[in-house]
Design an enzyme around this catalytic site. Structure first.
Site, PDB file in Angstrom:
ATOM      1  N   PHE A   3       0.823  -1.187  -0.107  1.00  0.00           N
ATOM      2  CA  PHE A   3      -0.102   0.057  -0.182  1.00  0.00           C
ATOM      3  C   PHE A   3       0.748   1.192   0.002  1.00  0.00           C
TER       4      PHE A   3
ATOM      5  N   THR B   4       4.104 -11.009  -1.169  1.00  0.00           N
ATOM      6  CA  THR B   4       3.545 -11.843  -0.102  1.00  0.00           C
ATOM      7  C   THR B   4       1.951 -11.533  -0.367  1.00  0.00           C
TER       8      THR B   4
ATOM      9  N   ALA C 140       9.107  -2.748   3.643  1.00  0.00           N
ATOM     10  CA  ALA C 140       8.770  -3.905   3.803  1.00  0.00           C
ATOM     11  C   ALA C 140       8.493  -4.535   5.175  1.00  0.00           C
TER      12      ALA C 140
ATOM     13  N   SER D 236       2.235  -6.475   8.178  1.00  0.00           N
ATOM     14  CA  SER D 236       1.532  -4.960   8.689  1.00  0.00           C
ATOM     15  C   SER D 236       0.364  -5.027   9.146  1.00  0.00           C
TER      16      SER D 236
ATOM     17  N   THR E 163       5.943   2.995  13.019  1.00  0.00           N
ATOM     18  CA  THR E 163       4.470   3.274  13.086  1.00  0.00           C
ATOM     19  C   THR E 163       4.420   3.791  14.445  1.00  0.00           C
ATOM     20  N   ASP E 164       3.329   4.568  14.811  1.00  0.00           N
ATOM     21  CA  ASP E 164       2.779   5.023  15.890  1.00  0.00           C
ATOM     22  C   ASP E 164       2.456   3.827  16.963  1.00  0.00           C
ATOM     23  N   GLU E 165       2.415   2.744  16.454  1.00  0.00           N
ATOM     24  CA  GLU E 165       1.898   1.566  17.272  1.00  0.00           C
ATOM     25  C   GLU E 165       2.957   1.187  18.297  1.00  0.00           C
TER      26      GLU E 165
ATOM     27  N   TYR F 295       2.535  -7.545  16.177  1.00  0.00           N
ATOM     28  CA  TYR F 295       3.068  -6.766  15.202  1.00  0.00           C
ATOM     29  C   TYR F 295       3.884  -5.313  15.801  1.00  0.00           C
ATOM     30  N   SER F 296       3.330  -4.946  16.605  1.00  0.00           N
ATOM     31  CA  SER F 296       3.891  -3.573  17.209  1.00  0.00           C
ATOM     32  C   SER F 296       5.042  -3.813  18.018  1.00  0.00           C
TER      33      SER F 296
ATOM     34  N   LYS G 207       7.860  -4.046  15.091  1.00  0.00           N
ATOM     35  CA  LYS G 207       8.233  -2.939  14.537  1.00  0.00           C
ATOM     36  C   LYS G 207       9.167  -2.254  15.764  1.00  0.00           C
TER      37      LYS G 207
ATOM     38  N   LEU H 207      -9.265  -1.471   7.826  1.00  0.00           N
ATOM     39  CA  LEU H 207     -10.587  -1.219   8.234  1.00  0.00           C
ATOM     40  C   LEU H 207     -11.367  -0.487   6.945  1.00  0.00           C
TER      41      LEU H 207
ATOM     42  N   ASN I 285     -13.786   4.337  15.225  1.00  0.00           N
ATOM     43  CA  ASN I 285     -14.118   3.660  14.048  1.00  0.00           C
ATOM     44  C   ASN I 285     -15.313   3.547  13.662  1.00  0.00           C
TER      45      ASN I 285
HETATM   46  P1  NAD Z   1       1.266  -3.468   3.338  1.00  0.00           P
HETATM   47  O1  NAD Z   1       0.984  -4.968   3.890  1.00  0.00           O
HETATM   48  O2  NAD Z   1       0.394  -3.126   2.363  1.00  0.00           O
HETATM   49  O3  NAD Z   1       2.648  -3.732   2.120  1.00  0.00           O
HETATM   50  C1  NAD Z   1       3.650  -4.586   2.670  1.00  0.00           C
HETATM   51  C2  NAD Z   1       4.581  -5.066   1.562  1.00  0.00           C
HETATM   52  O4  NAD Z   1       5.793  -5.440   2.052  1.00  0.00           O
HETATM   53  C3  NAD Z   1       3.998  -5.916   0.633  1.00  0.00           C
HETATM   54  O5  NAD Z   1       4.269  -5.477  -0.618  1.00  0.00           O
HETATM   55  C4  NAD Z   1       4.769  -7.121   0.991  1.00  0.00           C
HETATM   56  O6  NAD Z   1       4.714  -8.116  -0.242  1.00  0.00           O
HETATM   57  C5  NAD Z   1       6.027  -6.634   1.143  1.00  0.00           C
HETATM   58  N1  NAD Z   1       6.734  -7.718   2.049  1.00  0.00           N
HETATM   59  C6  NAD Z   1       6.221  -8.278   3.080  1.00  0.00           C
HETATM   60  N2  NAD Z   1       7.275  -9.333   3.665  1.00  0.00           N
HETATM   61  C7  NAD Z   1       8.404  -9.069   2.696  1.00  0.00           C
HETATM   62  C8  NAD Z   1       9.449  -9.445   2.883  1.00  0.00           C
HETATM   63  N3  NAD Z   1      10.044 -10.352   3.684  1.00  0.00           N
HETATM   64  N4  NAD Z   1      10.423  -9.029   1.990  1.00  0.00           N
HETATM   65  C9  NAD Z   1      10.270  -8.272   1.187  1.00  0.00           C
HETATM   66  N5  NAD Z   1       9.006  -7.615   1.002  1.00  0.00           N
HETATM   67  C10 NAD Z   1       8.242  -8.045   1.876  1.00  0.00           C
HETATM   68  O7  NAD Z   1       1.995  -2.525   4.415  1.00  0.00           O
HETATM   69  P2  NAD Z   1       1.830  -0.915   4.248  1.00  0.00           P
HETATM   70  O8  NAD Z   1       0.391  -0.537   5.059  1.00  0.00           O
HETATM   71  O9  NAD Z   1       2.045  -0.435   2.986  1.00  0.00           O
HETATM   72  O10 NAD Z   1       2.856  -0.671   5.433  1.00  0.00           O
HETATM   73  C11 NAD Z   1       4.024  -0.193   4.963  1.00  0.00           C
HETATM   74  C12 NAD Z   1       5.130   0.170   6.078  1.00  0.00           C
HETATM   75  O11 NAD Z   1       4.514   1.211   6.644  1.00  0.00           O
HETATM   76  C13 NAD Z   1       5.170  -0.937   7.310  1.00  0.00           C
HETATM   77  O12 NAD Z   1       6.513  -0.934   7.621  1.00  0.00           O
HETATM   78  C14 NAD Z   1       4.214  -0.490   8.341  1.00  0.00           C
HETATM   79  O13 NAD Z   1       4.590  -1.114   9.587  1.00  0.00           O
HETATM   80  C15 NAD Z   1       4.461   0.884   8.187  1.00  0.00           C
HETATM   81  N6  NAD Z   1       3.142   1.644   8.439  1.00  0.00           N
HETATM   82  C16 NAD Z   1       1.857   1.602   7.844  1.00  0.00           C
HETATM   83  C17 NAD Z   1       0.844   2.277   8.379  1.00  0.00           C
HETATM   84  C18 NAD Z   1      -0.555   2.016   7.632  1.00  0.00           C
HETATM   85  O14 NAD Z   1      -1.521   2.853   8.264  1.00  0.00           O
HETATM   86  N7  NAD Z   1      -0.585   1.123   6.574  1.00  0.00           N
HETATM   87  C19 NAD Z   1       0.909   3.209   9.274  1.00  0.00           C
HETATM   88  C20 NAD Z   1       2.334   3.609   9.701  1.00  0.00           C
HETATM   89  C21 NAD Z   1       3.442   2.679   9.464  1.00  0.00           C
HETATM   90  O1  DAU Z   2      -1.172   3.221  13.439  1.00  0.00           O
HETATM   91  C1  DAU Z   2      -0.315   2.882  12.269  1.00  0.00           C
HETATM   92  C2  DAU Z   2      -0.949   1.419  12.045  1.00  0.00           C
HETATM   93  O2  DAU Z   2      -2.234   1.427  11.546  1.00  0.00           O
HETATM   94  C3  DAU Z   2       0.060   0.551  11.084  1.00  0.00           C
HETATM   95  O3  DAU Z   2       1.050   0.341  11.819  1.00  0.00           O
HETATM   96  C4  DAU Z   2      -0.342  -0.701  10.723  1.00  0.00           C
HETATM   97  O4  DAU Z   2       0.492  -1.307   9.895  1.00  0.00           O
HETATM   98  C5  DAU Z   2      -2.107  -0.390  10.338  1.00  0.00           C
HETATM   99  O5  DAU Z   2      -2.283  -1.851   9.997  1.00  0.00           O
HETATM  100  C6  DAU Z   2      -2.971   0.087  10.795  1.00  0.00           C
HETATM  101  O6  DAU Z   2      -3.098  -0.594  12.245  1.00  0.00           O
HETATM  102  P1  DAU Z   2      -4.592  -0.786  12.797  1.00  0.00           P
HETATM  103  O7  DAU Z   2      -4.547  -1.768  13.664  1.00  0.00           O
HETATM  104  O8  DAU Z   2      -4.986   0.774  13.715  1.00  0.00           O
HETATM  105  O9  DAU Z   2      -5.422  -0.721  11.692  1.00  0.00           O
HETATM  106  P2  DAU Z   2      -6.770  -1.699  11.103  1.00  0.00           P
HETATM  107  O10 DAU Z   2      -7.245  -1.195   9.811  1.00  0.00           O
HETATM  108  O11 DAU Z   2      -6.434  -3.092  11.256  1.00  0.00           O
HETATM  109  O12 DAU Z   2      -7.746  -1.416  12.276  1.00  0.00           O
HETATM  110  C7  DAU Z   2      -8.307   0.239  12.614  1.00  0.00           C
HETATM  111  C8  DAU Z   2      -9.136   0.065  13.673  1.00  0.00           C
HETATM  112  O13 DAU Z   2     -10.328  -0.623  13.313  1.00  0.00           O
HETATM  113  C9  DAU Z   2      -8.634  -0.816  14.876  1.00  0.00           C
HETATM  114  O14 DAU Z   2      -9.003  -0.008  15.903  1.00  0.00           O
HETATM  115  C10 DAU Z   2      -9.475  -1.945  14.549  1.00  0.00           C
HETATM  116  C11 DAU Z   2     -10.793  -1.681  13.949  1.00  0.00           C
HETATM  117  N1  DAU Z   2     -11.318  -2.636  13.030  1.00  0.00           N
HETATM  118  C12 DAU Z   2     -10.438  -3.147  11.998  1.00  0.00           C
HETATM  119  C13 DAU Z   2     -10.873  -3.910  11.129  1.00  0.00           C
HETATM  120  C14 DAU Z   2     -10.109  -4.661  10.082  1.00  0.00           C
HETATM  121  C15 DAU Z   2     -12.639  -3.053  13.107  1.00  0.00           C
HETATM  122  O15 DAU Z   2     -13.293  -2.413  13.931  1.00  0.00           O
HETATM  123  N2  DAU Z   2     -13.057  -4.134  12.304  1.00  0.00           N
HETATM  124  C16 DAU Z   2     -12.170  -4.690  11.303  1.00  0.00           C
HETATM  125  O16 DAU Z   2     -12.695  -5.600  10.543  1.00  0.00           O
END
Ligand code: NAD
Ligand code: DAU
Length: 339
Positions: free
Chosen positions: A11, A36, A82, A85, A125-127, A153-154, A157, A193, A252
């Site tokens: 993403f 993945t 990578a 997540s 991440t803020d987590e 996860y957190s 990280k 979400l 949420n």
């Molecule tokens: P995502 O799950 O959408 O994408 C992760 C990508 O990493 C995928 O393309 C996957 O194929 C690749 N990957 C996984 N394992 C791998 C490995 N061993 N080697 C090479 N590639 C690998 O994740 P995202 O939401 O895009 O998050 C990206 C980064 O940002 C993560 O490090 C996550 O912790 C961090 N982050 C995400 C959020 C969020 O809200 N999504 C917020 C803050 C930080």
């Molecule tokens: O804060 C940064 C983080 O945000 C990143 O580090 C993570 O990679 C990313 O996945 C995200 O984590 P969250 O756990 O906050 O995101 P998620 O979308 O899984 O859930 C957001 C909120 O919604 C959380 O309080 C759980 C709730 N939820 C989630 C899902 C998937 C639901 O209530 N129902 C659901 O089906």
């Protein structure tokens, strides 16, 4: 500048690649991704043939492959997106989170030591700060907030962040870390979400809200996150942590209701399900430091960003429908079947 971007088929990584190719057409970008379940090469299709972009399939935890890549490409900068997540998957199976998020980070750091880089940037991440209580809206995460994790996860990280600090101090590697709040926008995998609720609402399926839906997240449009990382690469200081977030806290349940309203679907689709184990209550970033040091501020208001995001999912149904019709169905059944 030659940048190795890991996890660029996911993403945020893919959005970052698009952002950088547009903003810095003179840069050379290499994407290393294991593909993945969360990685999708279709996302990168529009840029695959661009002369200054190259895709390499591989695992960041595969030492030999990573060292060979560094040896042949000699990246000047590494940005590590990578990761495994998804919090719910980490509760189900923590092992792969440690392997990719901790060991994978260590392999990348070792390669940076061996071959030398101008900067290694860790996307965190803020987590890692744990959560904040709902009854203290005056509290925010700053760069000084102690690490205090809740989920596998957190924890993984935070482990990676600590390794980065150790490599900076012990080996003097030029490392920056950014800790961002929840992102939303195009190409987010439908297990998260916002896309999950959009997909279910469009299919008139129940919208599974954990607990009472009162948990608060601080939402940031993905392009604002990408711009912040670019600024850190340009002007950030090695050894520094930068918190990224836009003071956009939402419950949420309010997000879910907003999605239903926008799509013209009834609130009766909302189904309250068993809460996530160890569910963090509230995340909220204080972005003062990155604003004062680098001039960063979010540019997309939530009202506009969520509208754009919903429109994107409506106009790119083939992208996410292909995902949810595959092995994702097994995941969905495991996660939500008897919840
Ligand atoms: P995502 O799950 O959408 O994408 C992760 C990508 O990493 C995928 O393309 C996957 O194929 C690749 N990957 C996984 N394992 C791998 C490995 N061993 N080697 C090479 N590639 C690998 O994740 P995202 O939401 O895009 O998050 C990206 C980064 O940002 C993560 O490090 C996550 O912790 C961090 N982050 C995400 C959020 C969020 O809200 N999504 C917020 C803050 C930080
Ligand atoms: O804060 C940064 C983080 O945000 C990143 O580090 C993570 O990679 C990313 O996945 C995200 O984590 P969250 O756990 O906050 O995101 P998620 O979308 O899984 O859930 C957001 C909120 O919604 C959380 O309080 C759980 C709730 N939820 C989630 C899902 C998937 C639901 O209530 N129902 C659901 O089906």
């Amino acid at each position: 500048m030659k940048i190795l971007i890991t996890g660029g088929a996911g993403f945020i990584g893919s959005n970052f690649i698009f952002y950088m190719l547009q903003t810095h057409p003179d840069y050379e970008l290499i994407c290393l991704d294991k593909l993945t379940y969360a990685g999708n090469l279709k996302t990168l299709e529009p840029v695959m043939k661009q002369a200054n972009f190259k895709f390499v399939k591989g695992d960041i935890a595969d030492r030999q492959a990573v060292f060979e890549l560094f040896g042949s490409e000699k990246p000047e900068v590494v940005v590590n997106f990578a990761a495994e997540s998804h919090v719910d998957r980490s509760i189900e199976n923590p092992g792969v989170f440690l392997q990719t998020n901790v060991i994978g980070t260590q392999v990348l750091l070792d390669a940076c030591r061996q071959f030398g880089v101008e900067r290694y940037h860790q996307v965190s991440t803020d987590e890692v700060y744990g959560d904040l209580p709902l009854d203290r809206p005056d509290l925010f995460f700053t760069e000084q907030t102690p690490l205090h994790t809740s989920s596998p996860y957190s924890a993984s990280k935070a482990g990676a962040d600590l390794l980065c600090n150790a490599y900076q101090r012990t080996y003097n590697l030029p490392i920056t870390i950014s800790r961002c709040s929840n992102n939303y926008g195009p190409y987010q995998f439908p297990e998260k979400l916002i896309p999950l609720m959009i997909a279910n609402a469009l299919a008139d399926k129940p919208l599974p809200v954990y607990g009472e839906g009162l948990n608060v997240r601080d939402w940031l449009y993905v392009e604002d996150h990408c711009r912040a990382i670019d600024l850190i690469l340009q002007n950030g200081e090695a050894g520094q942590v930068y918190n990224i977030g836009g003071h956009n806290e939402m419950r949420n349940i309010d997000i879910v209701k907003l999605i239903l309203k926008t799509l013209g679907k009834p609130e009766s689709l909302i189904t309250f399900v068993t809460d996530r184990k160890g569910h963090d209550m509230r995340y909220a970033i204080d972005p003062t430091f990155i604003h004062e040091k680098l001039g960063w501020l979010p540019e997309t208001r939530f009202a506009d960003g969520i509208q754009k995001t919903i429109e994107w999912y409506l106009s790119h149904k083939e992208w996410w429908q292909e995902i949810i019709s595959g092995e994702y169905q097994g995941y969905y059944e495991r996660m939500y079947g008897n919840r």
